[in-house]
Write a protein that holds these residues in place. Structure first.
Motif, PDB file in Angstrom:
ATOM      1  N   UNK A 173      33.280  33.754 123.810  1.00  0.00           N
ATOM      2  CA  UNK A 173      34.439  34.224 123.675  1.00  0.00           C
ATOM      3  C   UNK A 173      35.139  34.344 121.948  1.00  0.00           C
ATOM      4  N   UNK A 174      34.332  35.112 121.078  1.00  0.00           N
ATOM      5  CA  UNK A 174      34.006  35.538 119.703  1.00  0.00           C
ATOM      6  C   UNK A 174      35.658  35.540 119.485  1.00  0.00           C
ATOM      7  N   UNK A 175      36.439  36.251 120.192  1.00  0.00           N
ATOM      8  CA  UNK A 175      37.915  36.772 120.222  1.00  0.00           C
ATOM      9  C   UNK A 175      38.737  35.615 120.427  1.00  0.00           C
ATOM     10  N   UNK A 176      39.116  34.731 121.760  1.00  0.00           N
ATOM     11  CA  UNK A 176      40.090  33.995 121.272  1.00  0.00           C
ATOM     12  C   UNK A 176      39.720  32.864 120.944  1.00  0.00           C
ATOM     13  N   UNK A 177      38.264  32.462 120.396  1.00  0.00           N
ATOM     14  CA  UNK A 177      38.001  31.846 119.528  1.00  0.00           C
ATOM     15  C   UNK A 177      39.163  31.703 118.290  1.00  0.00           C
ATOM     16  N   UNK A 178      38.648  32.878 117.357  1.00  0.00           N
ATOM     17  CA  UNK A 178      38.934  33.644 115.773  1.00  0.00           C
ATOM     18  C   UNK A 178      40.570  33.282 116.027  1.00  0.00           C
ATOM     19  N   UNK A 179      40.900  33.169 117.114  1.00  0.00           N
ATOM     20  CA  UNK A 179      42.502  33.600 116.831  1.00  0.00           C
ATOM     21  C   UNK A 179      42.652  32.057 117.386  1.00  0.00           C
ATOM     22  N   UNK A 194      49.658  18.997 100.238  1.00  0.00           N
ATOM     23  CA  UNK A 194      47.958  19.831  99.640  1.00  0.00           C
ATOM     24  C   UNK A 194      47.095  19.026 100.237  1.00  0.00           C
ATOM     25  N   UNK A 195      46.799  17.810 100.265  1.00  0.00           N
ATOM     26  CA  UNK A 195      45.493  17.111 100.710  1.00  0.00           C
ATOM     27  C   UNK A 195      44.889  17.927 101.633  1.00  0.00           C
ATOM     28  N   UNK A 196      45.797  18.564 102.647  1.00  0.00           N
ATOM     29  CA  UNK A 196      44.969  19.579 103.767  1.00  0.00           C
ATOM     30  C   UNK A 196      43.779  20.942 103.360  1.00  0.00           C
ATOM     31  N   UNK A 197      43.722  21.353 102.066  1.00  0.00           N
ATOM     32  CA  UNK A 197      42.898  22.670 101.652  1.00  0.00           C
ATOM     33  C   UNK A 197      41.404  22.048 101.877  1.00  0.00           C
ATOM     34  N   UNK A 198      40.705  21.547 101.719  1.00  0.00           N
ATOM     35  CA  UNK A 198      39.422  21.236 101.991  1.00  0.00           C
ATOM     36  C   UNK A 198      39.505  21.656 103.477  1.00  0.00           C
ATOM     37  N   UNK A 199      40.456  21.371 104.248  1.00  0.00           N
ATOM     38  CA  UNK A 199      40.376  21.898 106.008  1.00  0.00           C
ATOM     39  C   UNK A 199      40.710  23.212 106.440  1.00  0.00           C
ATOM     40  N   UNK A 200      41.928  23.790 105.377  1.00  0.00           N
ATOM     41  CA  UNK A 200      42.041  24.627 105.602  1.00  0.00           C
ATOM     42  C   UNK A 200      41.122  26.218 105.050  1.00  0.00           C
ATOM     43  N   UNK A 201      39.870  26.102 103.850  1.00  0.00           N
ATOM     44  CA  UNK A 201      38.909  26.278 103.354  1.00  0.00           C
ATOM     45  C   UNK A 201      38.007  26.910 104.113  1.00  0.00           C
ATOM     46  N   UNK A 202      37.989  25.203 104.845  1.00  0.00           N
ATOM     47  CA  UNK A 202      36.651  25.367 106.215  1.00  0.00           C
ATOM     48  C   UNK A 202      37.046  26.340 107.269  1.00  0.00           C
ATOM     49  N   UNK A 203      38.056  25.952 107.679  1.00  0.00           N
ATOM     50  CA  UNK A 203      39.252  26.551 109.170  1.00  0.00           C
ATOM     51  C   UNK A 203      38.902  28.937 108.367  1.00  0.00           C
ATOM     52  N   UNK A 204      38.868  28.673 107.495  1.00  0.00           N
ATOM     53  CA  UNK A 204      39.053  30.217 107.074  1.00  0.00           C
ATOM     54  C   UNK A 204      37.458  30.931 106.989  1.00  0.00           C
ATOM     55  N   UNK A 205      36.602  29.810 106.267  1.00  0.00           N
ATOM     56  CA  UNK A 205      35.134  30.540 105.886  1.00  0.00           C
ATOM     57  C   UNK A 205      34.691  30.691 108.050  1.00  0.00           C
ATOM     58  N   UNK A 206      35.011  30.016 108.361  1.00  0.00           N
ATOM     59  CA  UNK A 206      34.567  29.918 109.943  1.00  0.00           C
ATOM     60  C   UNK A 206      35.609  30.734 110.652  1.00  0.00           C
ATOM     61  N   UNK A 207      36.586  31.738 110.629  1.00  0.00           N
ATOM     62  CA  UNK A 207      37.152  32.848 110.516  1.00  0.00           C
ATOM     63  C   UNK A 207      36.434  34.242 110.387  1.00  0.00           C
ATOM     64  N   UNK A 208      35.843  33.766 109.220  1.00  0.00           N
ATOM     65  CA  UNK A 208      35.810  34.913 108.792  1.00  0.00           C
ATOM     66  C   UNK A 208      34.090  35.373 108.925  1.00  0.00           C
ATOM     67  N   UNK A 209      33.426  34.054 109.117  1.00  0.00           N
ATOM     68  CA  UNK A 209      31.918  33.967 109.919  1.00  0.00           C
ATOM     69  C   UNK A 209      32.157  34.919 111.771  1.00  0.00           C
ATOM     70  N   UNK A 210      33.522  34.389 112.301  1.00  0.00           N
ATOM     71  CA  UNK A 210      33.510  35.043 113.328  1.00  0.00           C
ATOM     72  C   UNK A 210      33.711  36.097 113.808  1.00  0.00           C
ATOM     73  N   UNK A 211      33.944  36.885 112.337  1.00  0.00           N
ATOM     74  CA  UNK A 211      34.217  38.054 112.161  1.00  0.00           C
ATOM     75  C   UNK A 211      33.372  39.183 112.099  1.00  0.00           C
TER      76      UNK A 211
END
Length: 397
Positions: A173-179, A194-211
């Motif tokens: 289920x790609x849509x639910x995983x992206x949400x 600000x120390x969480x920026x690497x994790x947030x950047x990785x989450x953004x890359x995962x969302x783009x990959x699922x899209x």
């Protein structure tokens, strides 16, 4: 000189005197009240054996009645006194009973009041204990959770990322995983760290990959396959007996009416029987599979079962099973049904169009944000949870 008047005697006395000459002879004088007056010589005019007068009798009767009345009144008074004394005793006993009952009620009331007081004291003590325990629990929760809510937000983001991975690889289920990944990024954004920026950047890359994963209308494919299953009954079977002429002629098979030709008639009858029992026909085209009479029902049901297998393989993303089922359906329809019929041609066109579509998803093998989030949970949350245990151990020593 004073004039002396002689009183006039009543008429009755005069009459009585006139009627009683003996009284005048005795020299007695009647008094004005009708009583006998004593004679001048001082002797009483009443004889010794005379009866008492009526006045004395009435006086005696009155005295007797007065005595009787006094006796009755005395006895009545004594009886009333006894009755009043008995009633007084009853009232006194009743009053004593009421006083005893009132004392018992007072004692019961005091006992109940004491019990209620003890229960109230116990309830207050229990409430105080519960308040103390609640305070201790609040202190423990504050110790575990920390002074900030960022720990909860971090744990929530970790849970959402893990759940997104399960939905992506288990349910495809790609849509639910992206949400879920977007919700995890929102939780980290609320922490404003600000120390969480690497994790947030990785989450953004995962969302783009699922899209980027191609979206396929799986529900539409299932609906089309079910529609084909309903159209199976409209297919017309192929006519394989168009050329029914025998391969060789049988000549003249009519029987003769002559008795002398009984041998010829017997031979003709035998050949007619053999020709009707076994028939050989010429086939100029390629051999086509034969279908026994009334066997088309089983054929149609087999086609429906294959279409059902293809529909079930769509949500499971089993592309190989899906393609094999559609190929089998196409082969059976072309072999046993009339391909020149319009409904058969439309059915085969839909089957070919569905077989060109792929039901598999090219999802990524892993999420880049998951190992970073796991490391962050290891350094922040789990170490924080281990601190109260170490403090308690130091206090125990």
């Amino acid at each position: 000189m004073t004039e002396h008047t002689t009183p006039t005697m009543p008429q009755e006395n005069v009459t009585g005197t006139a009627d009683n000459p003996g009284a005048s002879r005795s020299g007695a004088m009647a008094s004005p009240l009708g009583e006998a007056q004593p004679a001048p010589g001082g002797k009483s005019a009443r004889p010794g054996g005379a009866k008492p007068t009526i006045g004395i009798i009435l006086a005696i009767i009155a005295i007797i009645l007065a005595l009787l009345l006094a006796a009755a009144l005395y006895f009545y008074t004594v009886r009333q006194g006894k009755a009043q004394a008995a009633a007084g005793q009853q009232l006194q006993s009743r009053l004593s009973e009421l006083q005893q009952a009132q004392q018992q009620q007072q004692q019961q009331f005091q006992t109940a009041l004491q019990q209620q007081g003890q229960a109230l004291t116990a309830a207050r003590q229990q409430a105080a204990d519960q308040t103390r325990q609640l305070g201790e629990l609040r202190e423990k929760v504050a110790t575990i959770s920390g002074s900030e809510a960022n720990t909860w937000l971090l744990a929530q983001a970790d849970f959402l990322i893990k759940l997104a991975g399960r939905k992506l690889w288990s349910d495809q289920d790609v849509l639910t995983a992206g949400a879920l990944l977007k919700s995890a990024d929102a939780s980290l954004a609320d922490m404003n760290d600000p120390s969480l920026m690497p994790v947030r950047r990785a989450i953004t890359d995962d969302i783009a990959g699922l899209s980027a994963v191609s979206q396929i209308d799986f529900d539409g494919i299932i609906l089309k396959v079910n529609q084909l299953s309903n159209q199976v009954d409209n297919l017309r079977l192929a006519d394989n007996d168009s050329d029914e002429a025998p391969m060789d002629g049988v000549g003249d098979s009519k029987l003769s009416g002559s008795v002398r030709e009984w041998r010829q008639n017997l031979s003709k009858s035998w050949h007619n029987f053999i020709n009707d029992f076994i028939t050989i026909r010429r086939r100029d085209t390629g051999a086509e599979p034969l279908l026994a009479p009334n066997q088309d029902i089983y054929l149609r049901e087999n086609i429906r079962s294959r279409l059902l297998i293809a529909a079930q393989a769509v949500p499971r993303h089993q592309n190989e099973v899906y393609q094999q089922s559609l190929e089998t359906v196409s082969t059976w329809v072309r072999a046993y049904f009339d391909t020149d019929d319009a409904s058969t041609r439309a059915f085969l066109a839909d089957v070919d169009a569905l077989s060109q579509q792929s039901v598999s998803l090219n999802v990524p093998d892993q999420l880049h944000s998951q190992p970073l989030m796991e490391k962050l949970m290891q350094t922040r949350v789990r170490n924080l949870l281990a601190q109260p245990t170490a403090a308690a151990a130091s206090q125990g020593e």
